[in-house]
Design a protein around this motif. Structure first.
Motif, short mmCIF file in Angstrom:
data_model
loop_
_atom_site.label_atom_id
_atom_site.label_comp_id
_atom_site.label_asym_id
_atom_site.label_seq_id
_atom_site.Cartn_x
_atom_site.Cartn_y
_atom_site.Cartn_z
N ARG A 193 0.83 -1.21 0.00
CA ARG A 193 0.00 0.00 0.00
C ARG A 193 0.87 1.26 0.00
O ARG A 193 0.57 2.24 -0.67
CB ARG A 193 -0.93 -0.01 1.21
N GLN A 194 1.95 1.23 0.76
CA GLN A 194 2.85 2.38 0.76
C GLN A 194 3.45 2.61 -0.62
O GLN A 194 3.53 3.75 -1.10
CB GLN A 194 3.96 2.16 1.79
N THR A 195 3.91 1.54 -1.25
CA THR A 195 4.53 1.68 -2.56
C THR A 195 3.52 2.15 -3.60
O THR A 195 3.88 2.84 -4.56
CB THR A 195 5.16 0.34 -2.99
N TYR A 196 2.26 1.77 -3.43
CA TYR A 196 1.23 2.27 -4.34
C TYR A 196 1.08 3.78 -4.19
O TYR A 196 0.92 4.51 -5.19
CB TYR A 196 -0.09 1.57 -4.05
N LEU A 197 1.12 4.29 -2.96
CA LEU A 197 1.06 5.74 -2.77
C LEU A 197 2.30 6.42 -3.34
O LEU A 197 2.25 7.57 -3.75
CB LEU A 197 0.95 6.06 -1.28
N LEU A 198 3.40 5.71 -3.39
CA LEU A 198 4.65 6.28 -3.89
C LEU A 198 4.68 6.33 -5.42
O LEU A 198 5.27 7.25 -6.00
CB LEU A 198 5.83 5.47 -3.37
N PRO B 199 7.94 15.97 -6.54
CA PRO B 199 9.16 15.27 -6.93
C PRO B 199 9.30 13.96 -6.14
O PRO B 199 8.83 13.85 -5.01
CB PRO B 199 10.28 16.26 -6.57
N PRO B 200 9.93 12.95 -6.72
CA PRO B 200 10.01 11.65 -6.03
C PRO B 200 10.62 11.72 -4.64
O PRO B 200 10.15 11.07 -3.70
CB PRO B 200 10.86 10.81 -6.98
N VAL B 201 11.67 12.52 -4.46
CA VAL B 201 12.31 12.58 -3.15
C VAL B 201 11.40 13.26 -2.13
O VAL B 201 11.34 12.87 -0.95
CB VAL B 201 13.68 13.28 -3.26
N TYR B 202 10.64 14.27 -2.55
CA TYR B 202 9.68 14.92 -1.64
C TYR B 202 8.54 13.96 -1.31
O TYR B 202 8.06 13.91 -0.17
CB TYR B 202 9.14 16.19 -2.29
N ARG B 203 8.07 13.25 -2.31
CA ARG B 203 6.99 12.29 -2.10
C ARG B 203 7.41 11.20 -1.12
O ARG B 203 6.65 10.82 -0.22
CB ARG B 203 6.60 11.68 -3.44
N ARG B 204 8.62 10.71 -1.27
CA ARG B 204 9.11 9.66 -0.37
C ARG B 204 9.27 10.18 1.05
O ARG B 204 8.91 9.49 2.02
CB ARG B 204 10.44 9.12 -0.90
N THR B 205 9.82 11.37 1.20
CA THR B 205 9.99 11.94 2.53
C THR B 205 8.65 12.18 3.21
O THR B 205 8.49 11.89 4.41
CB THR B 205 10.78 13.25 2.44
N LEU B 206 7.68 12.70 2.48
CA LEU B 206 6.36 12.94 3.05
C LEU B 206 5.69 11.63 3.46
O LEU B 206 5.05 11.55 4.52
CB LEU B 206 5.49 13.70 2.05
N LEU B 207 5.84 10.61 2.64
CA LEU B 207 5.23 9.32 2.96
C LEU B 207 5.85 8.70 4.20
O LEU B 207 5.14 8.14 5.05
CB LEU B 207 5.36 8.38 1.76
N LEU B 208 7.17 8.80 4.33
CA LEU B 208 7.83 8.22 5.51
C LEU B 208 7.46 8.98 6.78
O LEU B 208 7.25 8.36 7.84
CB LEU B 208 9.35 8.23 5.31
N TYR B 209 7.39 10.30 6.70
CA TYR B 209 7.18 11.10 7.91
C TYR B 209 5.70 11.18 8.30
O TYR B 209 5.34 10.93 9.45
CB TYR B 209 7.74 12.51 7.70
N ASP B 210 4.86 11.52 7.35
CA ASP B 210 3.43 11.69 7.65
C ASP B 210 2.60 10.45 7.36
O ASP B 210 1.46 10.39 7.80
CB ASP B 210 2.87 12.86 6.84
N GLY B 211 3.14 9.49 6.62
CA GLY B 211 2.39 8.28 6.33
C GLY B 211 2.80 7.13 7.21
O GLY B 211 1.99 6.57 7.95
N THR C 177 16.25 8.41 3.64
CA THR C 177 16.31 9.12 2.36
C THR C 177 17.71 9.64 2.04
O THR C 177 17.88 10.36 1.05
CB THR C 177 15.33 10.30 2.37
N GLU C 178 18.68 9.31 2.88
CA GLU C 178 20.08 9.71 2.67
C GLU C 178 20.20 11.22 2.55
O GLU C 178 20.78 11.75 1.60
CB GLU C 178 20.66 9.02 1.44
N ALA C 179 19.62 11.93 3.50
CA ALA C 179 19.68 13.39 3.53
C ALA C 179 19.95 13.83 4.96
O ALA C 179 19.84 13.05 5.90
CB ALA C 179 18.37 14.00 3.03
N SER C 180 20.31 15.07 5.12
CA SER C 180 20.49 15.61 6.46
C SER C 180 19.13 15.88 7.08
O SER C 180 18.11 15.99 6.40
CB SER C 180 21.32 16.90 6.40
N THR C 181 19.13 16.03 8.40
CA THR C 181 17.87 16.28 9.10
C THR C 181 17.24 17.60 8.69
O THR C 181 16.02 17.66 8.45
CB THR C 181 18.10 16.23 10.62
N PRO C 182 17.97 18.72 8.57
CA PRO C 182 17.34 19.95 8.07
C PRO C 182 16.78 19.82 6.66
O PRO C 182 15.72 20.36 6.35
CB PRO C 182 18.47 20.99 8.14
#
Length: 410
Positions: free
Chosen positions: A166-171, A248-260, A272-277
């Motif tokens: 289900r998560q991957t479908y939202l992605l 964008p894919p990276v924004y979509r993935r970050t939103l799904l991990l944090y809010d989903g 997501t291999e990014a810094s916390t800020p």
């Protein structure tokens, strides 16, 4: 004190599921038990095991004595798995997450008299320290039967696969690609099971692999994924999915991990291999983009609820774990045979080249050219009778030649 049969302690994943089913965060459970949040996290990951009064209180708060048997059976079924992994309870607001982070950073719970009590509990959880790790680990190893690799893989698949589809479908917005991505991720996990089995978060390992495969840009070149799929039936679900796919894919993935999914900001940044800020900025920009198109989802709680509903509205089913393992092993055998065949072919071509290639340098011949201005070369004709007599005479003379040819010294 050993663990009695009247209050059995569930598996680490089941402990987390029972806590989330009662809408308890790790900080709230740690506050009620009088331990640190890191201790509860260690219990839920299986690194340590509670004992004594802590065990009795922990089992009582989870409600194991009354609901463990029913929940354990229903938890293995596909329909009872939460719509999103780690999202069995409503996502805490940013203020609650901040309070949890403060507790995890070392702030004392209400039941602790001072910081020394928190540090003491944390020290008992460390390997080699006093308390739980030394004796309780041996007791739990005796009490809890070890699972075979196939059984452990099947348990992980039954727990994480339905929600991960289900998560991957939202992605991605594609049902077939979501199922394929999850199956490929679990096939890779089974191929690398010795590595995945000792990982701190096997479900997170599989989730990151599935997300990476689903977001690969090469899928747009495949014929089966060139045409769009049918959108969701509901108008609100279709609007939310359209907004997600415009990010964008990276924004979509970050939103799904944090809010989903409900991961914390540091965990989201690490996956997501990014810094916390940078992860925080992506979440904020993604929320602004969603709120601009759908103002009713301006609050994070509403966005989390709608993401859960959107993922649960689609009839997305994953394959059986045994089928995934079989296909993974079959694929591994095919790749192994292909690698062996390619190696043999490369060795044969190399041997043929060495056998037929020249072993020394030969200078190339210059092309012939016609030279003008010279008379043609003529061959000598037959000898006349006089010439034959002269040749015979010369041959009959001594080796020093005829006298007329011998120089006179005088």
């Amino acid at each position: 004190m050993t663990q009695g049969s009247a209050t059995p302690l569930p598996a680490p994943k089941e402990r987390r599921r029972l806590r989330e089913a009662r809408a308890l965060t790790q900080a709230e459970l740690a506050s009620r038990l009088g331990v640190s949040r890191s201790t509860v996290r260690s219990w839920e990951t299986g690194r340590t095991t509670p004992r004594g009064r802590k065990l009795e209180a922990y089992v009582r708060l989870l409600g194991v004595g009354t609901t463990l048997s029913d929940d354990a059976v229903s938890g293995r079924q596909e329909g009872s798995v939460p719509a999103l992994v780690g999202a069995g309870a409503p996502l805490p607001s940013r203020e609650n997450r901040a309070s949890e982070d403060r507790t995890a950073d070392g702030a004392e719970p209400a039941e602790h008299a001072d910081r020394g009590a928190v540090d003491k509990d944390r020290d008992r959880d460390r390997p080699g320290g006093e308390g739980e790790w030394g004796d309780a680990d041996q007791d739990s190893a005796v009490r809890e039967p070890s699972l075979t690799p196939a059984q452990a893989f099947d348990a992980l698949y039954a727990f994480a696969a339905p929600a991960l589809v289900r998560q991957t479908y939202l992605l991605t917005g594609r049902r077939e690609l979501a199922r394929e991505s999850v199956e490929r991720a679990f096939q890779l996990a089974w191929y690398r099971w010795p590595e995945v089995a000792v990982d701190r978060d096997p479900a997170g390992w599989v989730r990151a692999t599935a997300y990476e495969y689903a977001l690969s840009p090469w899928h747009r070149l495949r014929p089966r994924y060139r045409h769009p799929e049918a959108p969701p039936a509901g108008g609100s679900e279709r609007a939310l999915l359209d907004v997600l796919l415009t990010l964008p894919p990276v924004y979509r993935r970050t939103l799904l991990l944090y809010d989903g999914v409900g991961l914390g900001l540091p965990e989201t940044a690490a996956e997501t291999e990014a810094s916390t800020p940078a992860a925080a900025n992506r979440v904020l920009h993604a929320r602004e983009a969603v709120a601009a198109r759908l103002p009713e989802l301006a609050l994070p709680e509403d966005l989390h609820r709608r993401l859960t509903e959107l993922g649960s509205a689609e009839r997305l089913r994953a394959a059986k774990p045994r089928t995934v393992r079989h296909h993974g092993e079959h694929r591994a055998r095919q790749w192994t045979r292909a690698a062996i065949a390619f190696t043999v072919l490369l060795i044969g071509v190399t041997a043929l080249t060495l056998r037929t290639a020249p072993d020394h340098y030969e200078a190339p011949l210059s092309p012939p050219e016609t030279i003008h201005g010279l008379p043609p070369r003529s061959a000598p004709g037959p000898l006349s009778a006089e010439e034959l007599v002269l040749r015979a005479k010369l041959r009959s003379q001594t080796s020093s030649g005829p006298e007329r040819l011998v120089p006179d010294i005088r």
